[in-house]
Design a protein around this motif. Sequence first.
Motif, PDB file in Angstrom:
ATOM      1  N   LEU A 330      38.950  17.870  34.815  1.00  0.00           N
ATOM      2  CA  LEU A 330      38.111  19.065  34.780  1.00  0.00           C
ATOM      3  C   LEU A 330      38.456  19.995  35.940  1.00  0.00           C
ATOM      4  O   LEU A 330      38.437  21.225  35.798  1.00  0.00           O
ATOM      5  N   GLY A 331      38.786  19.412  37.088  1.00  0.00           N
ATOM      6  CA  GLY A 331      39.176  20.230  38.239  1.00  0.00           C
ATOM      7  C   GLY A 331      40.421  21.037  37.966  1.00  0.00           C
ATOM      8  O   GLY A 331      40.517  22.208  38.351  1.00  0.00           O
ATOM      9  N   GLY A 332      41.394  20.420  37.304  1.00  0.00           N
ATOM     10  CA  GLY A 332      42.611  21.154  36.957  1.00  0.00           C
ATOM     11  C   GLY A 332      42.327  22.338  36.059  1.00  0.00           C
ATOM     12  O   GLY A 332      42.899  23.421  36.223  1.00  0.00           O
ATOM     13  N   LEU A 333      41.419  22.155  35.085  1.00  0.00           N
ATOM     14  CA  LEU A 333      41.028  23.262  34.209  1.00  0.00           C
ATOM     15  C   LEU A 333      40.272  24.335  34.982  1.00  0.00           C
ATOM     16  O   LEU A 333      40.471  25.537  34.770  1.00  0.00           O
ATOM     17  N   CYS A 334      39.384  23.905  35.886  1.00  0.00           N
ATOM     18  CA  CYS A 334      38.533  24.856  36.604  1.00  0.00           C
ATOM     19  C   CYS A 334      39.321  25.747  37.556  1.00  0.00           C
ATOM     20  O   CYS A 334      38.895  26.859  37.862  1.00  0.00           O
ATOM     21  N   ILE A 335      40.472  25.257  38.034  1.00  0.00           N
ATOM     22  CA  ILE A 335      41.322  26.115  38.864  1.00  0.00           C
ATOM     23  C   ILE A 335      41.654  27.397  38.110  1.00  0.00           C
ATOM     24  O   ILE A 335      41.628  28.494  38.667  1.00  0.00           O
ATOM     25  N   LEU A 336      41.947  27.241  36.822  1.00  0.00           N
ATOM     26  CA  LEU A 336      42.268  28.400  35.987  1.00  0.00           C
ATOM     27  C   LEU A 336      41.013  29.180  35.599  1.00  0.00           C
ATOM     28  O   LEU A 336      40.967  30.406  35.733  1.00  0.00           O
ATOM     29  N   LEU A 337      39.971  28.474  35.158  1.00  0.00           N
ATOM     30  CA  LEU A 337      38.775  29.148  34.639  1.00  0.00           C
ATOM     31  C   LEU A 337      38.027  29.897  35.732  1.00  0.00           C
ATOM     32  O   LEU A 337      37.605  31.045  35.537  1.00  0.00           O
ATOM     33  N   TYR A 338      37.841  29.280  36.890  1.00  0.00           N
ATOM     34  CA  TYR A 338      37.134  29.954  37.984  1.00  0.00           C
ATOM     35  C   TYR A 338      37.951  31.128  38.503  1.00  0.00           C
ATOM     36  O   TYR A 338      37.407  32.166  38.875  1.00  0.00           O
ATOM     37  N   GLY A 339      39.280  30.946  38.533  1.00  0.00           N
ATOM     38  CA  GLY A 339      40.130  32.055  38.962  1.00  0.00           C
ATOM     39  C   GLY A 339      40.042  33.242  38.021  1.00  0.00           C
ATOM     40  O   GLY A 339      40.057  34.400  38.451  1.00  0.00           O
ATOM     41  N   THR A 340      39.920  32.960  36.723  1.00  0.00           N
ATOM     42  CA  THR A 340      39.795  34.028  35.731  1.00  0.00           C
ATOM     43  C   THR A 340      38.521  34.837  35.954  1.00  0.00           C
ATOM     44  O   THR A 340      38.510  36.061  35.805  1.00  0.00           O
ATOM     45  N   ILE A 341      37.427  34.151  36.313  1.00  0.00           N
ATOM     46  CA  ILE A 341      36.175  34.853  36.603  1.00  0.00           C
ATOM     47  C   ILE A 341      36.374  35.795  37.790  1.00  0.00           C
ATOM     48  O   ILE A 341      35.966  36.957  37.755  1.00  0.00           O
ATOM     49  N   ALA A 342      37.007  35.286  38.852  1.00  0.00           N
ATOM     50  CA  ALA A 342      37.233  36.098  40.048  1.00  0.00           C
ATOM     51  C   ALA A 342      38.079  37.327  39.726  1.00  0.00           C
ATOM     52  O   ALA A 342      37.781  38.443  40.180  1.00  0.00           O
ATOM     53  N   VAL A 343      39.117  37.132  38.938  1.00  0.00           N
ATOM     54  CA  VAL A 343      40.009  38.244  38.591  1.00  0.00           C
ATOM     55  C   VAL A 343      39.263  39.311  37.789  1.00  0.00           C
ATOM     56  O   VAL A 343      39.481  40.519  37.979  1.00  0.00           O
ATOM     57  N   ASN A 344      38.354  38.888  36.907  1.00  0.00           N
ATOM     58  CA  ASN A 344      37.584  39.868  36.140  1.00  0.00           C
ATOM     59  C   ASN A 344      36.664  40.689  37.040  1.00  0.00           C
ATOM     60  O   ASN A 344      36.399  41.853  36.761  1.00  0.00           O
ATOM     61  N   GLY A 345      36.167  40.086  38.118  1.00  0.00           N
ATOM     62  CA  GLY A 345      35.382  40.851  39.076  1.00  0.00           C
ATOM     63  C   GLY A 345      36.226  41.874  39.807  1.00  0.00           C
ATOM     64  O   GLY A 345      35.844  43.034  39.961  1.00  0.00           O
ATOM     65  N   LEU A 346      37.412  41.461  40.244  1.00  0.00           N
ATOM     66  CA  LEU A 346      38.324  42.385  40.923  1.00  0.00           C
ATOM     67  C   LEU A 346      38.793  43.492  39.984  1.00  0.00           C
ATOM     68  O   LEU A 346      39.015  44.635  40.401  1.00  0.00           O
ATOM     69  N   LYS A 347      38.921  43.136  38.706  1.00  0.00           N
ATOM     70  CA  LYS A 347      39.337  44.118  37.703  1.00  0.00           C
ATOM     71  C   LYS A 347      38.352  45.281  37.635  1.00  0.00           C
ATOM     72  O   LYS A 347      38.756  46.437  37.431  1.00  0.00           O
ATOM     73  N   GLN A 348      37.061  44.996  37.844  1.00  0.00           N
ATOM     74  CA  GLN A 348      36.072  46.077  37.808  1.00  0.00           C
ATOM     75  C   GLN A 348      36.313  47.090  38.922  1.00  0.00           C
ATOM     76  O   GLN A 348      36.122  48.292  38.735  1.00  0.00           O
ATOM     77  N   LEU A 349      36.721  46.598  40.084  1.00  0.00           N
ATOM     78  CA  LEU A 349      37.004  47.505  41.199  1.00  0.00           C
ATOM     79  C   LEU A 349      38.211  48.382  40.897  1.00  0.00           C
ATOM     80  O   LEU A 349      38.243  49.560  41.250  1.00  0.00           O
ATOM     81  N   VAL A 350      39.216  47.790  40.227  1.00  0.00           N
ATOM     82  CA  VAL A 350      40.434  48.537  39.910  1.00  0.00           C
ATOM     83  C   VAL A 350      40.183  49.545  38.796  1.00  0.00           C
ATOM     84  O   VAL A 350      40.534  50.731  38.914  1.00  0.00           O
ATOM     85  N   VAL A 351      39.561  49.098  37.707  1.00  0.00           N
ATOM     86  CA  VAL A 351      39.327  49.965  36.552  1.00  0.00           C
ATOM     87  C   VAL A 351      38.439  51.153  36.921  1.00  0.00           C
ATOM     88  O   VAL A 351      38.657  52.284  36.479  1.00  0.00           O
ATOM     89  N   ASN A 352      37.422  50.899  37.754  1.00  0.00           N
ATOM     90  CA  ASN A 352      36.495  51.969  38.148  1.00  0.00           C
ATOM     91  C   ASN A 352      36.966  52.748  39.376  1.00  0.00           C
ATOM     92  O   ASN A 352      36.235  53.601  39.880  1.00  0.00           O
ATOM     93  N   LYS A 353      38.168  52.408  39.865  1.00  0.00           N
ATOM     94  CA  LYS A 353      38.804  53.142  40.972  1.00  0.00           C
ATOM     95  C   LYS A 353      37.864  53.295  42.165  1.00  0.00           C
ATOM     96  O   LYS A 353      37.638  54.396  42.674  1.00  0.00           O
ATOM     97  N   VAL A 354      37.310  52.161  42.603  1.00  0.00           N
ATOM     98  CA  VAL A 354      36.423  52.174  43.769  1.00  0.00           C
ATOM     99  C   VAL A 354      37.246  52.535  45.005  1.00  0.00           C
ATOM    100  O   VAL A 354      38.269  51.914  45.292  1.00  0.00           O
ATOM    101  N   ASP A 355      36.793  53.555  45.732  1.00  0.00           N
ATOM    102  CA  ASP A 355      37.517  54.085  46.880  1.00  0.00           C
ATOM    103  C   ASP A 355      37.082  53.355  48.152  1.00  0.00           C
ATOM    104  O   ASP A 355      35.991  53.579  48.672  1.00  0.00           O
ATOM    105  N   PHE A 356      37.971  52.507  48.688  1.00  0.00           N
ATOM    106  CA  PHE A 356      37.627  51.755  49.888  1.00  0.00           C
ATOM    107  C   PHE A 356      37.967  52.503  51.167  1.00  0.00           C
ATOM    108  O   PHE A 356      37.813  51.955  52.265  1.00  0.00           O
TER     109      PHE A 356
END
Length: 411
Positions: A330-356
């Motif tokens: 399950l840990g091996g699977l979660c490396i991918l699944l949890y990472g996918t969640i994180a990437v989708n969060g970062l994707k929101q910053l990119v798609v919405n062009k948040v100005d840092f």
Amino acid sequence: MKPIYDVEERPPFAKSLFYGLQHLLACFGATVLVPMLVGINPLYALFSAGIGTLLYLFITKFKVPNFVGSSFAFIGCAIMVLKTYGPEYLAGGAIVSAVFYTIIAFLVWKAGSGWINKVLPPVVIGPVVAVIGLSLAGTAISMAGATEGGDFTAMLLALATLVITIIAMFIKNKFISSISIVIGLAGGYLLSAIFGRVDYSAITNAPIINIPIFIVPKFNGTVILVFSLVSFATICEHIGHTIVTGQIINKDVVKNPGLHRTILGDGLATGVAGLFGSVANTTYGESLGVMATTKVFSVFVFIFSGALAIILSIFGKLGGVLQTIPSHVLGGLCILLYGTIAVNGLKQLVVNKVDFDKKRNLIIASVIFILGCGGSVFQLPGSTYPLLTSIAFAAIVGIILNLVLPQEKEE
């Protein structure tokens, strides 16, 4: 990318069964781990997850695909209430959460969804969703046996599970790539069995038939206060899950069927869990990871997931088979699944062009990331258990910062 099966599309029975099992397997580890940490029969949690998932789908008019399982956010207060007052008061806490969610759902229904962009803009939601995945990185690595002084063989088997899953994802056959999670898990399980790393005692110890219990809830002031506060925080997480779900399936589920329905469905699933002797439920990020990975969004798949969870919980020996899945697999699977969640969060910053370059955005995101990933907790003086998880605490602080920090003028 076009989905293999969209939300309203119905895959053939055999494929729906495989896809449904895939979501259940992805969410199984966390669903049974929470009640085990609290001291509750995990089969009760599995039964509650199945009922809660079907109830959630019904409330959301079968338009929001997600699996509902045990919530980590309530572990602290659940242990405290169970040890101090007993299971009847834990059931009462779940009912308090259900009522709280229902009230918020009613207010959201009356107020509409326009306020979301003001209270939860991308600079808040993006980091919150990202830390939901990133904060679980330690859990995935620990399960995989890759910590200092960890289990080297388990680590290799976890990596083998991950590699098999990734290879399956790249196979051109759409059906095989869409069940890559099941293939990876099966491959990791088989290798673990060959190396003698599967403990079959869960099958022996499981009852042949597991009869779900029904608990009459009891209440007191402490239970009402604690569960109300935690519920407020978990609603923030729920909104993040809902927004990301919409982005993954490319539909505005906040408007249709409406955020009030997803909140209500989540809350009622929690109430049901309490009545059947389990801990509070919540929508699962693991399901989001599976959907983002496989491109199978069909809501019918989740009907199968809920039904399978109920069947496996009642027939204890079958549920025992799932409990034999090694944590490193399950840990091996979660490396991918949890990472996918994180990437989708970062994707929101990119798609919405948040100005840092704007100090305001920089402060909000920075604080959320560190509070969410640093293992921070909100714990009252003299209390043994944390009141809020790091993610919930980070979400609340982020919302407050967004509301109080002044907007910067354009140059």
